[in-house]
Write a protein that holds these residues in place. Structure first.
Motif, mmCIF file in Angstrom:
data_model
loop_
_atom_site.group_PDB
_atom_site.id
_atom_site.type_symbol
_atom_site.label_atom_id
_atom_site.label_comp_id
_atom_site.label_asym_id
_atom_site.label_seq_id
_atom_site.Cartn_x
_atom_site.Cartn_y
_atom_site.Cartn_z
ATOM 1 N N GLU A 1 0.795 -1.231 0.000
ATOM 2 C CA GLU A 1 0.000 0.000 0.000
ATOM 3 C C GLU A 1 0.830 1.285 0.000
ATOM 4 N N PRO A 2 1.837 1.417 0.854
ATOM 5 C CA PRO A 2 2.610 2.671 0.827
ATOM 6 C C PRO A 2 3.322 2.920 -0.508
ATOM 7 N N PHE A 3 3.517 1.876 -1.301
ATOM 8 C CA PHE A 3 4.209 2.003 -2.580
ATOM 9 C C PHE A 3 3.257 2.195 -3.764
ATOM 10 N N GLN A 4 1.965 2.008 -3.502
ATOM 11 C CA GLN A 4 0.988 2.096 -4.592
ATOM 12 C C GLN A 4 1.047 3.471 -5.236
ATOM 13 N N TRP A 5 1.148 3.479 -6.534
ATOM 14 C CA TRP A 5 1.158 4.656 -7.384
ATOM 15 C C TRP A 5 2.469 5.436 -7.351
ATOM 16 N N LEU A 6 3.460 4.956 -6.625
ATOM 17 C CA LEU A 6 4.756 5.632 -6.640
ATOM 18 C C LEU A 6 5.555 5.200 -7.859
ATOM 19 N N THR A 7 6.409 6.074 -8.326
ATOM 20 C CA THR A 7 7.346 5.690 -9.384
ATOM 21 C C THR A 7 8.469 4.882 -8.741
ATOM 22 N N GLU A 8 9.300 4.263 -9.562
ATOM 23 C CA GLU A 8 10.466 3.538 -9.039
ATOM 24 C C GLU A 8 11.322 4.483 -8.197
ATOM 25 N N GLU A 9 11.565 5.676 -8.709
ATOM 26 C CA GLU A 9 12.400 6.650 -7.990
ATOM 27 C C GLU A 9 11.763 7.061 -6.670
ATOM 28 N N GLN A 10 10.464 7.350 -6.670
ATOM 29 C CA GLN A 10 9.780 7.736 -5.437
ATOM 30 C C GLN A 10 9.839 6.611 -4.399
ATOM 31 N N SER A 11 9.773 5.364 -4.859
ATOM 32 C CA SER A 11 9.808 4.237 -3.922
ATOM 33 C C SER A 11 11.168 4.111 -3.241
ATOM 34 N N ARG A 12 12.186 4.698 -3.833
ATOM 35 C CA ARG A 12 13.530 4.691 -3.238
ATOM 36 C C ARG A 12 13.760 5.879 -2.301
ATOM 37 N N ASN A 13 12.857 6.837 -2.337
ATOM 38 C CA ASN A 13 13.009 8.065 -1.554
ATOM 39 C C ASN A 13 11.710 8.372 -0.819
ATOM 40 N N LEU A 14 11.361 7.525 0.127
ATOM 41 C CA LEU A 14 10.109 7.669 0.853
ATOM 42 C C LEU A 14 10.150 8.852 1.819
ATOM 43 N N THR A 15 8.978 9.445 2.027
ATOM 44 C CA THR A 15 8.861 10.470 3.057
ATOM 45 C C THR A 15 8.926 9.787 4.416
ATOM 46 N N GLU A 16 9.069 10.571 5.472
ATOM 47 C CA GLU A 16 9.084 9.995 6.822
ATOM 48 C C GLU A 16 7.788 9.242 7.104
ATOM 49 N N LYS A 17 6.674 9.814 6.685
ATOM 50 C CA LYS A 17 5.370 9.181 6.907
ATOM 51 C C LYS A 17 5.277 7.859 6.137
ATOM 52 N N GLN A 18 5.713 7.847 4.891
ATOM 53 C CA GLN A 18 5.683 6.618 4.097
ATOM 54 C C GLN A 18 6.596 5.562 4.691
ATOM 55 N N LEU A 19 7.777 5.966 5.111
ATOM 56 C CA LEU A 19 8.723 5.025 5.701
ATOM 57 C C LEU A 19 8.175 4.449 7.003
ATOM 58 N N ALA A 20 7.510 5.263 7.795
ATOM 59 C CA ALA A 20 6.897 4.776 9.034
ATOM 60 C C ALA A 20 5.845 3.708 8.724
ATOM 61 N N ALA A 21 5.059 3.929 7.673
ATOM 62 C CA ALA A 21 4.041 2.943 7.274
ATOM 63 C C ALA A 21 4.702 1.649 6.812
ATOM 64 N N VAL A 22 5.784 1.759 6.061
ATOM 65 C CA VAL A 22 6.512 0.579 5.593
ATOM 66 C C VAL A 22 7.095 -0.179 6.781
ATOM 67 N N LYS A 23 7.709 0.526 7.714
ATOM 68 C CA LYS A 23 8.277 -0.122 8.903
ATOM 69 C C LYS A 23 7.212 -0.891 9.680
ATOM 70 N N SER A 24 6.048 -0.289 9.824
ATOM 71 C CA SER A 24 4.957 -0.937 10.550
ATOM 72 C C SER A 24 4.524 -2.225 9.853
ATOM 73 N N GLU A 25 4.386 -2.179 8.548
ATOM 74 C CA GLU A 25 3.980 -3.384 7.800
ATOM 75 C C GLU A 25 5.086 -4.432 7.800
ATOM 76 N N LEU A 26 6.330 -4.010 7.695
ATOM 77 C CA LEU A 26 7.441 -4.968 7.778
ATOM 78 C C LEU A 26 7.435 -5.673 9.131
ATOM 79 N N ALA A 27 7.175 -4.923 10.179
ATOM 80 C CA ALA A 27 7.103 -5.526 11.513
ATOM 81 C C ALA A 27 5.975 -6.549 11.580
#
Length: 146
Positions: free
Chosen positions: A73-99
């Motif tokens: 979900e946090p990666f949906q609609w992002l470009t490849e480049e955007q997926s490599r440079n997440l905002t703090e909010k996006q990264l927090a969401a990714v960390k939560s799902e990874l956990a």
């Protein structure tokens, strides 16, 4: 596969392909203390809530699949480049799902008495055999496509 067999296979692959597998497998003699601590914490967490009754392998595998899907979900609609440079909010969401994924993976492995680290080491060896460097370096094709 025993640790000595893994080391032998890794050494052979290193010699043939110039890989770094011996360094990866050099850690096989170290204890899994951190993973065991987390496993034990998860056991206690489930026990305190009487959730163990719901933690069958089937249910845990289902929950793992759901959480892995939520990781997208946090990666949906992002470009490849955007997926490599997440905002703090996006990264927090990714960390939560990874956990969440890791939690269910550890619980499932615990229920099935699978040594996760050994399973990963075994898989690395099998993948290296399927995907030799000299045939697959820089390629995204699957081993069955050769």
């Amino acid at each position: 596969m025993s640790n000595s067999r893994l080391m032998h296979v890794a050494e052979v692959m290193h010699t043939r392909q110039g890989t770094r597998y011996p360094q990866v497998f050099a850690a096989t003699s170290t204890p899994m203390s951190e993973l065991i601590k987390v496993r034990d914490e998860l056991r206690a967490f489930a026990a305190e809530r009487d959730w163990d009754q719901f933690h069958s392998p089937k249910n845990l595998a289902s929950a793992l699949a759901v959480e892995a899907a939520e990781l997208l979900e946090p990666f949906q609609w992002l470009t490849e480049e955007q997926s490599r440079n997440l905002t703090e909010k996006q990264l927090a969401a990714v960390k939560s799902e990874l956990a969440d994924v890791q939690i269910y993976l550890i619980r499932l492995a615990d229920k099935l008495e699978v040594d996760l680290l050994q399973a990963v080491r075994d898989k690395i060896v099998r993948n290296a055999e399927k995907y030799p460097v000299n045939k697959f370096k820089g390629s995204a094709r699957k081993y069955s496509e050769t």
